[in-house]
Enzyme design. Sequence first.
Site, PDB file in Angstrom:
ATOM      1  N   ASP A  10       0.867  -1.180   0.000  1.00 12.63           N
ATOM      2  CA  ASP A  10       0.000   0.000   0.000  1.00 12.63           C
ATOM      3  C   ASP A  10       0.907   1.234   0.000  1.00 12.63           C
ATOM      4  OD1 ASP A  10      -1.718   2.059   0.625  1.00 12.63           O
ATOM      5  OD2 ASP A  10      -2.781   0.965   2.190  1.00 12.63           O
ATOM      6  N   ASP A 108      -3.334   2.376  -5.503  1.00 17.66           N
ATOM      7  CA  ASP A 108      -2.118   2.291  -4.691  1.00 17.66           C
ATOM      8  C   ASP A 108      -2.023   1.038  -3.819  1.00 17.66           C
ATOM      9  OD1 ASP A 108      -3.823   2.944  -2.558  1.00 17.66           O
ATOM     10  OD2 ASP A 108      -2.280   4.139  -1.586  1.00 17.66           O
ATOM     11  N   GLU A 109      -2.800   0.018  -4.155  1.00 16.78           N
ATOM     12  CA  GLU A 109      -2.780  -1.204  -3.341  1.00 16.78           C
ATOM     13  C   GLU A 109      -2.764  -2.454  -4.211  1.00 16.78           C
ATOM     14  OE1 GLU A 109      -5.727  -1.983  -0.113  1.00 16.78           O
ATOM     15  OE2 GLU A 109      -6.084   0.150  -0.422  1.00 16.78           O
TER      16      GLU A 109
HETATM   17  N1  DCP Z   1      -8.594   8.510  -1.624  1.00 14.38           N
HETATM   18  C1  DCP Z   1      -9.606   9.428  -1.892  1.00 14.38           C
HETATM   19  N2  DCP Z   1     -10.653   9.585  -1.010  1.00 14.38           N
HETATM   20  C2  DCP Z   1     -10.713   8.837   0.127  1.00 14.38           C
HETATM   21  C3  DCP Z   1      -9.698   7.885   0.410  1.00 14.38           C
HETATM   22  C4  DCP Z   1      -8.647   7.755  -0.498  1.00 14.38           C
HETATM   23  O1  DCP Z   1      -9.563  10.100  -2.924  1.00 14.38           O
HETATM   24  N3  DCP Z   1     -11.748   9.002   0.988  1.00 14.38           N
HETATM   25  C5  DCP Z   1      -7.462   8.392  -2.571  1.00 14.38           C
HETATM   26  C6  DCP Z   1      -6.331   9.289  -2.140  1.00 14.38           C
HETATM   27  C7  DCP Z   1      -5.297   8.371  -1.577  1.00 14.38           C
HETATM   28  C8  DCP Z   1      -5.540   7.075  -2.318  1.00 14.38           C
HETATM   29  O2  DCP Z   1      -6.941   7.069  -2.620  1.00 14.38           O
HETATM   30  O3  DCP Z   1      -3.971   8.874  -1.732  1.00 14.38           O
HETATM   31  C9  DCP Z   1      -5.175   5.847  -1.523  1.00 14.38           C
HETATM   32  O4  DCP Z   1      -5.968   5.734  -0.360  1.00 14.38           O
HETATM   33  P1  DCP Z   1      -5.425   5.198   1.032  1.00 14.38           P
HETATM   34  O5  DCP Z   1      -6.600   4.901   1.867  1.00 14.38           O
HETATM   35  O6  DCP Z   1      -4.423   4.126   0.794  1.00 14.38           O
HETATM   36  O7  DCP Z   1      -4.728   6.476   1.694  1.00 14.38           O
HETATM   37  P2  DCP Z   1      -3.320   7.144   1.445  1.00 14.38           P
HETATM   38  O8  DCP Z   1      -2.480   6.364   0.487  1.00 14.38           O
HETATM   39  O9  DCP Z   1      -3.538   8.562   1.064  1.00 14.38           O
HETATM   40  O10 DCP Z   1      -2.696   7.150   2.886  1.00 14.38           O
HETATM   41  P3  DCP Z   1      -2.034   5.957   3.735  1.00 14.38           P
HETATM   42  O11 DCP Z   1      -0.619   6.362   3.939  1.00 14.38           O
HETATM   43  O12 DCP Z   1      -2.805   5.946   5.015  1.00 14.38           O
HETATM   44  O13 DCP Z   1      -2.193   4.696   2.929  1.00 14.38           O
HETATM   45 CA    CA Z   2      -2.187   4.127   0.673  1.00 10.70          CA
END
Ligand code: DCP
Ligand code: CA
Length: 348
Positions: A10, A108-109
């Site tokens: 992730d 991203d996963e």
């Molecule tokens: N995303 C979005 N709206 C949300 C959740 C996520 O647009 N409510 C998008 C932005 C993030 C991406 O999806 O960058 C990936 O989501 P993640 O839940 O993996 O969150 P992040 O990668 O941003 O943070 P983390 O470091 O907690 O994984």
């Molecule tokens: Ca993420």
Amino acid sequence: MKNRIILHIDMDYFFAQVEERENPHFKGKPIVVGADPKCGRGRGVVSTCNYEARKYGIKAGMPISWAYRACPKAIFLPVNIEFYQKVSEKIMEIIKKYSKIWEVVSLDEAYLNLSFLGSFKKAEKLAKKLKEEIFEKEKLTATVGIGPNKVIAKMVAEQAKPNGLSVITPAKIKAFLEPLDIQELPGVGPKTAAKLGAFNVHTIKELKKLSQKGLIELFGVVGKTIYERARGIDTEPVVSEEMVKSIGQEHTFQKDTRDSEVIFKTYRKIIRNVYQELKNYKFLFRTVTAICRFQGFETHTKSKTLKEPTDDLDVLKKEAKKLLLKLMMQNLKLIRMIGLRVKVVKKT
Ligand code: DCP
Ligand code: CA
């Protein structure tokens, strides 16, 4: 199914990390990616933010106006999704090289089945190499979780963020799971947690006191899944497939409204745009979801899964409208945002 080794990867604060990489002078400053805050009057939401911004309590899904209030000096950036998609493709190309069995879950996963390695030690070494290759080539950090199944691997990664690498072998599952809050268990959201709270169940250890029969009575078939997951049991295979893409669009009204003409005019536009994107990619759709956010930020969705995938515009119009109408009939509050999402499959 025995003795599997599953890796979950992730990317850390993905959209915001990509922005940081592209603008090195942002480094160390709070960055929020999402809707325009319009000096606190903006009405959209935060997509994500970097860890500096998280220190102010900002998080994904939060109204952008709250984020602005929490930290007006943060750098607010629009969602440049096409660019993140390109970066994601490059990352996934790297990830897929590490196992023949891979599954891309979102931008991203991804999961890898590493059972062929035969040991968790080797899997950990591979994960280190994978993280290094991504960092070398894309200058981005990721977190990896490794476990005997998908659920454990994902939960391990969740605990190891950011830039982490953690392994839970079958022998360590019990000690890993039991102290965690029930909401850490995939499938247990705030509503399920509230119901369980009424039984004085807050941790996974406490959850294990409930019988499978009792959980099924409370939650239906999901109860069985919760029972198994609390014990680290999960047999879901890693299926080699590209991300089940979904295409969608949302619109936040300038003012909360209940004017059907305004609402359905906007909705028709959304349906047309979603359909156009489907056509561009030559996709068929199978599941249609209408989204409605009411005054007070209460968000509801309704979905319909069709028997067969199709690209028939009339079906999309009919189903989409039916779903939005249902949502509107169930809740008479003013409407803040409407949206439409379809899950798609490639035409074969
Ligand atoms: N995303 C979005 N709206 C949300 C959740 C996520 O647009 N409510 C998008 C932005 C993030 C991406 O999806 O960058 C990936 O989501 P993640 O839940 O993996 O969150 P992040 O990668 O941003 O943070 P983390 O470091 O907690 O994984
Ligand atoms: Ca993420």
